[in-house]
Write an enzyme that holds these catalytic residues in place. Structure first.
Site, PDB file in Angstrom:
ATOM      1  N   PHE A 163      32.412  54.736  -5.451  1.00 49.62           N
ATOM      2  CA  PHE A 163      31.333  55.471  -4.789  1.00 49.62           C
ATOM      3  C   PHE A 163      30.952  56.749  -5.500  1.00 49.62           C
ATOM      4  O   PHE A 163      29.831  57.240  -5.352  1.00 49.62           O
ATOM      5  CB  PHE A 163      31.718  55.800  -3.335  1.00 49.62           C
ATOM      6  CG  PHE A 163      32.739  56.903  -3.186  1.00 49.62           C
ATOM      7  CD1 PHE A 163      32.381  58.242  -3.219  1.00 49.62           C
ATOM      8  CD2 PHE A 163      34.085  56.604  -3.009  1.00 49.62           C
ATOM      9  CE1 PHE A 163      33.317  59.250  -3.088  1.00 49.62           C
ATOM     10  CE2 PHE A 163      35.039  57.598  -2.877  1.00 49.62           C
ATOM     11  CZ  PHE A 163      34.655  58.936  -2.916  1.00 49.62           C
ATOM     12  N   LYS A 187      29.450  44.639  -8.421  1.00 48.63           N
ATOM     13  CA  LYS A 187      29.784  44.908  -7.026  1.00 48.63           C
ATOM     14  C   LYS A 187      29.921  46.425  -6.875  1.00 48.63           C
ATOM     15  O   LYS A 187      30.933  47.011  -7.211  1.00 48.63           O
ATOM     16  CB  LYS A 187      31.103  44.213  -6.645  1.00 48.63           C
ATOM     17  CG  LYS A 187      31.253  43.886  -5.137  1.00 48.63           C
ATOM     18  CD  LYS A 187      31.208  45.080  -4.205  1.00 48.63           C
ATOM     19  CE  LYS A 187      32.491  45.903  -4.250  1.00 48.63           C
ATOM     20  NZ  LYS A 187      32.455  47.021  -3.232  1.00 48.63           N
ATOM     21  N   GLU A 190      30.167  50.025  -1.242  1.00 44.37           N
ATOM     22  CA  GLU A 190      29.362  49.866  -0.031  1.00 44.37           C
ATOM     23  C   GLU A 190      28.971  51.201   0.587  1.00 44.37           C
ATOM     24  O   GLU A 190      28.129  51.249   1.488  1.00 44.37           O
ATOM     25  CB  GLU A 190      30.098  48.994   0.996  1.00 44.37           C
ATOM     26  CG  GLU A 190      31.385  49.575   1.539  1.00 44.37           C
ATOM     27  CD  GLU A 190      32.608  49.280   0.677  1.00 44.37           C
ATOM     28  OE1 GLU A 190      33.726  49.305   1.235  1.00 44.37           O
ATOM     29  OE2 GLU A 190      32.450  49.043  -0.536  1.00 44.37           O
ATOM     30  N   SER A 240      40.791  53.866  -7.265  1.00 44.88           N
ATOM     31  CA  SER A 240      42.103  54.472  -7.062  1.00 44.88           C
ATOM     32  C   SER A 240      43.183  53.627  -7.718  1.00 44.88           C
ATOM     33  O   SER A 240      43.004  52.427  -7.977  1.00 44.88           O
ATOM     34  CB  SER A 240      42.391  54.599  -5.567  1.00 44.88           C
ATOM     35  OG  SER A 240      42.573  53.320  -4.980  1.00 44.88           O
ATOM     36  N   CYS A 295      37.076  61.506 -10.952  1.00 41.79           N
ATOM     37  CA  CYS A 295      38.392  61.148 -11.475  1.00 41.79           C
ATOM     38  C   CYS A 295      38.819  62.078 -12.596  1.00 41.79           C
ATOM     39  O   CYS A 295      39.990  62.101 -12.983  1.00 41.79           O
ATOM     40  CB  CYS A 295      38.412  59.698 -11.948  1.00 41.79           C
ATOM     41  SG  CYS A 295      37.384  59.389 -13.394  1.00 41.79           S
ATOM     42  N   GLU A 395      46.629  62.083  -5.237  1.00 42.30           N
ATOM     43  CA  GLU A 395      45.246  62.295  -5.667  1.00 42.30           C
ATOM     44  C   GLU A 395      44.405  62.530  -4.414  1.00 42.30           C
ATOM     45  O   GLU A 395      44.251  61.633  -3.578  1.00 42.30           O
ATOM     46  CB  GLU A 395      44.715  61.092  -6.430  1.00 42.30           C
ATOM     47  CG  GLU A 395      43.301  61.325  -6.938  1.00 42.30           C
ATOM     48  CD  GLU A 395      42.680  60.111  -7.601  1.00 42.30           C
ATOM     49  OE1 GLU A 395      41.808  60.293  -8.463  1.00 42.30           O
ATOM     50  OE2 GLU A 395      43.062  58.982  -7.244  1.00 42.30           O
TER      51      GLU A 395
END
Length: 510
Positions: A163, A187, A190, A240, A295, A395
């Site tokens: 995202f 993909k 969402e 992740s 990240c 994280e």
């Protein structure tokens, strides 16, 4: 496709789900499941996104599979021409895409534009694919025997993106996948799905044939279907660490190539001789840009020797001038992507405070320049953090900067090297010898020297070490080209030369 058409297709009402994209057009799918998409700055549902079932994934993969032979056989000249046209269209309309990203992710417009620009670098790199995929040749390796290598595409490939960068991360992968002759099923997350449809439409306008680039919206059902589908030859993933490990293990067990980029705990080591004003600026920029949902964000600052108190004061002074609010306004930092994520990040601040960290700047009490119902959490600075605290070990993926103290360079280095993550790191110093030593000794994949977010340019490759990467291939650059191709070596002998016909025209690529 006009500007109006692009905006309309990428923006839907809450009652009309954001669709998939298959064979060059929107595809509704079975529409049995959907999820809410929020505007993080208002807290309101802006649309719903369709969640693909296995049959929807099958439809998209079938389209990619059918389109592959013709796209594989399309000349490099035509492929790169399409990508260059896409680059020109993207450059002209990037403000439209930035607005879509801000509306669904929440990052400020300038940050969204920066994301697009960094993704566009990979598009430009892919436009030189003819030079990148050319093989080698040895003439007369044996008597009248020539040996040469050629690079072939794999087939349909899957890209599963997170995202936090709904445009940049897909563009880390699909330009090289397409340029090398593969077809793609993307993909996206969402949480912010509309950017993927905007990109799909723009690729179509650039001349990409139907079925070469497809989008399936969805959740774990769609992911699992892609990871195990027999026609998908490779999987690129960013997310992740637990999910990256799952993706890697599941897809490799199904016989696929996998590049899975995981999580991070990026450290910034500040030595006593560093320019503390520069270091303070860098810590704020790298810690709180995009609300820390990067990240490569700096989340742990290691102050060496006596500089800790002064550095914390300088960082605090700069944080006091930051404005948090709606990304469409003149603000420095936007909201977090969802309420659940906002609350999870806030819980780490609670835990850090309970564990004894000093809350120097508290984002839990921020007053935003935006709707009160937005998912707000301001920049937070925690001092006197120790390695055993969850605010350090986990994280967090939010605007929380932890300051740890080390007496020596060696102690700070050991802190970084003992961390299970190895994505990015930075050292701030005016000592060239110390910087060179750090570069060689630190066990991290991407290193910055007086650069807080050392994301490589497109012709190098992005990727970490240890639990930040699963698989051998990093993203984009020459690693990306190798990942999306396989090499064939040909040993060849011809007894008689062949001749073509007469043609006095100037030879052309086609």
């Amino acid at each position: 496709m006009t500007t109006t058409d692009t905006t309309t297709a990428a923006s839907t009402t809450a009652s009309t789900p954001v669709s998939h994209w298959v064979n060059g057009q929107p595809y509704a799918g079975n529409a049995e499941r959907s999820a809410e998409v929020f505007n993080p700055a208002t807290g309101q549902v802006s649309s719903r996104v369709a969640l693909a079932g296995a049959e929807d994934v099958e439809h998209a993969v079938a389209a990619a599979t059918a389109a592959f032979p013709a796209w594989r056989d399309t000349s490099l000249a035509k492929r790169t021409a399409i990508l260059f046209t896409f680059r020109e269209l993207l450059n002209a309309r990037k403000h439209e895409l930035a607005e879509i990203i801000t509306a669904e992710h929440g990052k400020v417009l300038s940050d969204a534009l920066g994301e697009i620009t960094r993704g566009q670098e990979v598009v430009e790199f892919a436009c030189g694919i003819a030079d990148l995929v050319k093989g080698g040749m040895t003439e007369n390796a044996s008597t009248n025997v020539d040996v040469y290598s050629v690079n072939h595409p794999l087939g349909p490939v899957a890209i599963i993106s997170p995202f936090n960068f709904p445009a940049m991360v897909p563009m880390w992968f699909f330009p090289l996948a397409l340029a090398t002759g593969n077809t793609v099923v993307l993909k996206p997350s969402e949480k912010d799905p509309s950017a993927s449809l905007w990109l799909a439409e723009l690729l179509g306008e650039a001349g990409l044939p139907d079925g070469v680039f497809n989008v399936v919206q969805g959740d774990k059902v769609a992911v699992d279907s892609l990871l195990t589908h027999s026609d998908i030859k490779a999987v690129s993933f960013v997310g992740s660490t637990p999910i990256a490990r799952y993706v890697y293990e599941t897809a490799t067990a199904a016989g696929k190539r996998v590049q899975a980029l995981g999580g991070a705990k990026n450290h910034m080591l500040v030595l006593p001789d560093a320019d503390l004003d520069l270091a303070a600026d860098a810590a704020v920029n790298a810690g709180f840009g995009s609300a820390g949902e990067r990240c490569m964000a700096i989340s742990a600052l290691v102050a060496v020797g006596p500089v800790g108190d002064e550095l914390v004061a300088k960082i605090t002074e700069r944080m006091n001038n930051l404005t948090v609010g709606d990304g469409r306004r003149n603000c420095d930092m936007g909201p977090l992507v969802t309420k659940d994520h906002r609350d999870k990040v806030a819980s780490y601040i609670d835990a850090g405070e309970r564990d004894g960290a000093v809350v120097v700047a508290d984002g839990r009490t921020v007053t935003p320049n935006g709707d009160e119902a937005g998912f707000w959490l301001g920049p937070t600075l925690l001092d006197q953090v120790t390695p055993g605290m969850s605010v350090y070990t986990d994280e967090i993926f939010g605007p929380v900067l932890s300051v740890l103290r080390a007496d020596t360079y060696e102690e700070g280095l050991e802190l970084i090297n003992s961390n299970p993550y190895g994505n990015g790191t930075a050292i701030f110093t005016n000592d060239g010898g110390a910087a060179r030593r750090f570069r060689d000794e630190v066990q991290v994949g991407m290193v910055g020297v007086n650069v807080p977010i050392p994301v490589p340019v497109a012709y190098y490759s992005f990727g970490g070490w240890k639990s930040s990467l699963f698989g051998d291939a990093h993203a984009y650059g020459h690693h990306g080209v190798s990942f999306y191709t396989r090499t064939k070596v040909v040993t060849e002998r011809w007894l008689d030369p062949s001749h073509g016909g007469i043609n006095l025209g100037f030879p052309q690529n086609d």
